[in-house]
Design an enzyme around this catalytic site. Structure first.
Site, PDB file in Angstrom:
ATOM      1  N   GLU A  11      -2.807  12.360  20.210  1.00 49.58           N
ATOM      2  CA  GLU A  11      -3.008  13.118  21.450  1.00 49.58           C
ATOM      3  C   GLU A  11      -2.066  13.464  22.394  1.00 49.58           C
ATOM      4  O   GLU A  11      -1.829  14.259  22.778  1.00 49.58           O
ATOM      5  CB  GLU A  11      -4.200  12.266  22.148  1.00 49.58           C
ATOM      6  CG  GLU A  11      -5.592  12.222  21.279  1.00 49.58           C
ATOM      7  CD  GLU A  11      -5.735  10.794  20.796  1.00 49.58           C
ATOM      8  OE1 GLU A  11      -6.481  10.108  20.631  1.00 49.58           O
ATOM      9  OE2 GLU A  11      -4.589  10.307  20.105  1.00 49.58           O
ATOM     10  N   CYS A  38      -8.103   6.168  22.373  1.00 49.65           N
ATOM     11  CA  CYS A  38      -7.799   4.767  22.707  1.00 49.65           C
ATOM     12  C   CYS A  38      -8.187   4.738  24.244  1.00 49.65           C
ATOM     13  O   CYS A  38      -7.616   5.464  24.962  1.00 49.65           O
ATOM     14  CB  CYS A  38      -6.716   4.111  22.140  1.00 49.65           C
ATOM     15  SG  CYS A  38      -4.941   4.948  22.989  1.00 49.65           S
ATOM     16  N   CYS A  83      -4.824   6.823  25.137  1.00 51.19           N
ATOM     17  CA  CYS A  83      -4.745   8.197  25.230  1.00 51.19           C
ATOM     18  C   CYS A  83      -6.015   8.741  26.249  1.00 51.19           C
ATOM     19  O   CYS A  83      -6.084  10.043  26.539  1.00 51.19           O
ATOM     20  CB  CYS A  83      -5.008   8.558  23.757  1.00 51.19           C
ATOM     21  SG  CYS A  83      -3.720   8.338  22.566  1.00 51.19           S
ATOM     22  N   ALA A 133      -5.089   5.186 -16.367  1.00 50.00           N
ATOM     23  CA  ALA A 133      -4.542   6.117 -17.150  1.00 50.00           C
ATOM     24  C   ALA A 133      -4.905   5.704 -18.778  1.00 50.00           C
ATOM     25  O   ALA A 133      -4.548   4.852 -19.068  1.00 50.00           O
ATOM     26  CB  ALA A 133      -3.000   6.404 -16.995  1.00 50.00           C
ATOM     27  N   ALA A 143      -3.567   1.539 -24.238  1.00 50.74           N
ATOM     28  CA  ALA A 143      -2.414   1.092 -24.796  1.00 50.74           C
ATOM     29  C   ALA A 143      -2.433   1.010 -26.304  1.00 50.74           C
ATOM     30  O   ALA A 143      -4.068   0.962 -26.663  1.00 50.74           O
ATOM     31  CB  ALA A 143      -1.730  -0.206 -24.272  1.00 50.74           C
ATOM     32  N   THR A 190       0.258  -7.911 -16.611  1.00 49.13           N
ATOM     33  CA  THR A 190       1.214  -6.904 -16.649  1.00 49.13           C
ATOM     34  C   THR A 190       2.545  -7.088 -15.951  1.00 49.13           C
ATOM     35  O   THR A 190       3.604  -6.698 -16.493  1.00 49.13           O
ATOM     36  CB  THR A 190       0.306  -5.958 -15.628  1.00 49.13           C
ATOM     37  OG1 THR A 190      -0.904  -5.468 -16.339  1.00 49.13           O
ATOM     38  CG2 THR A 190       1.242  -4.452 -15.580  1.00 49.13           C
ATOM     39  N   ARG A 208       9.330   7.011  -7.413  1.00 46.20           N
ATOM     40  CA  ARG A 208      10.619   7.596  -8.040  1.00 46.20           C
ATOM     41  C   ARG A 208      10.668   9.231  -7.893  1.00 46.20           C
ATOM     42  O   ARG A 208      10.823   9.930  -8.849  1.00 46.20           O
ATOM     43  CB  ARG A 208      10.726   7.131  -9.263  1.00 46.20           C
ATOM     44  CG  ARG A 208      11.211   5.809  -9.484  1.00 46.20           C
ATOM     45  CD  ARG A 208      11.796   5.158 -10.857  1.00 46.20           C
ATOM     46  NE  ARG A 208      10.544   5.261 -11.665  1.00 46.20           N
ATOM     47  CZ  ARG A 208       9.452   4.282 -11.836  1.00 46.20           C
ATOM     48  NH1 ARG A 208       9.459   3.253 -11.133  1.00 46.20           N
ATOM     49  NH2 ARG A 208       8.675   4.622 -12.968  1.00 46.20           N
ATOM     50  N   ALA A 257      -8.234  -4.711 -13.171  1.00 46.84           N
ATOM     51  CA  ALA A 257      -9.161  -3.375 -12.760  1.00 46.84           C
ATOM     52  C   ALA A 257     -10.539  -4.170 -12.717  1.00 46.84           C
ATOM     53  O   ALA A 257     -11.223  -3.843 -12.019  1.00 46.84           O
ATOM     54  CB  ALA A 257      -8.884  -2.487 -13.814  1.00 46.84           C
TER      55      ALA A 257
END
Length: 316
Positions: free
Chosen positions: A46, A70, A80, A149, A157, A191, A202, A253
């Site tokens: 704000e 706030c 604010c 993934a 894997a 892991t 990266r 997980a």
């Protein structure tokens, strides 16, 4: 308000320990100023949006802000709600009430007492943009995103543990971009010991956004600068962390899912089949199939090169 919620993404995660808030000033159907919480939490959205605007510009203007202004003073800056009351826009539209007891309702009351019209929305886009802050306030823990993934047949894997690389360059770059938006990143002890992951960002220009590193392990800190947690529930002790990114492995997980601590799932699926491989998840402790239904809502589907990202939010 939807535009303000999108703008709030610029505040994440550098606004910590403050929430990533955004504000727009609109007059005659045109945005004349905008702001978002700056690095380190100041200035607030704000204050940034109102800076430099004249009383004439604000007379007929509406201030849209994703979180209730706030109401508490700080050594680092004024409340604010007081700044807005002094600026006197015609109207303020608030996306979400602030659950912080120092403000909760007080910011809106202060604006109304100053004669400013206030509209409070329960805006889903604003809530989504503040997910980490709201989860911290209401559940006393970070917002958790679990990233997986995997192959088409659910493997992460080969049977011998080889996992580089399941997904392609575009998907991996997307993961690094999400790492940069989180306060901390967590992997399991297995892991950490087997793969020695760097857990950094990266992408050119974003290396400084690498999150704090955390390992799920009952032992001592695995390395200097790395935090060890004994159990998923201990994420509540990660001070200053609003957004936590969990990358695995399968047992970690499953542990987070079994404890119902996952708020978002990011599943990167590569168009490959592995067959005899390591599964993406360990046992979840389900007593019956009915327990798995009605828990996840599709949030996004995106093609990343040859891979597919499917994102879900936990239904609560």
């Amino acid at each position: 308000m939807a535009a303000a919620a999108r703008l709030a993404a610029r505040a994440r995660p550098t606004s910590r320990p403050n929430p990533g808030v955004a504000a727009l000033v609109v007059r005659d159907g045109r945005v004349i100023a905008r702001g978002w919480t700056q690095a380190g939490g100041r200035p607030h959205a704000e204050a940034q949006a109102l800076e430099g605007l004249s009383p004439e510009q604000l007379t007929k203007a509406t201030l849209y802000v994703t979180l209730e202004p706030c109401a508490h003073t700080s050594p680092r800056g004024p409340a604010c709600a007081d700044l807005i009351a002094a600026a006197r826009p015609a109207r303020v539209v608030v996306g979400q009430r602030d659950p912080d007891p120092r403000t909760a309702g007080k910011g809106i009351a202060r604006l109304e007492a100053a004669g400013i019209a206030v509209t409070l929305l329960d805006d889903p886009a604003s809530a989504a943009s503040l997910a980490g802050f709201l989860t911290r306030q209401r559940q006393r823990r970070p917002w958790v995103t679990l990233k997986l993934a995997m192959s088409l047949d659910g493997c992460i894997a080969l049977a011998d543990g080889t996992s580089q690389w399941i997904t392609g360059d575009a998907a991996r770059a997307h993961v690094h971009a999400h790492r940069a938006r989180h306060d901390a990143i967590l992997v399991g002890g297995g892991t950490w010991r087997k793969d020695a992951p760097r857990l950094d960002v990266r992408l050119p220009g974003l290396e400084a956004r690498s999150p704090r590193r955390v390992v799920l392990s009952r032992g001592n800190d695995p390395a200097q600068g790395v935090t060890a947690l004994p159990a998923p529930e201990a994420i509540a002790d990660l001070e200053g962390v609003q957004y936590l990114y969990v990358e695995g492995g399968a047992a970690t997980a499953a542990a987070f899912l079994a404890a119902d601590l996952v708020d978002a799932l990011h599943i990167y699926t590569a168009p490959i089949l592995i067959g005899e491989g390591l599964r993406a998840l360990g046992p979840l402790g389900l007593a019956g199939l009915a327990e798995s239904h009605g828990r996840w809502q599709l949030a996004e589907r995106r093609q990343l090169g040859s891979d597919l990202l499917t994102a879900y939010w936990r239904t609560r």
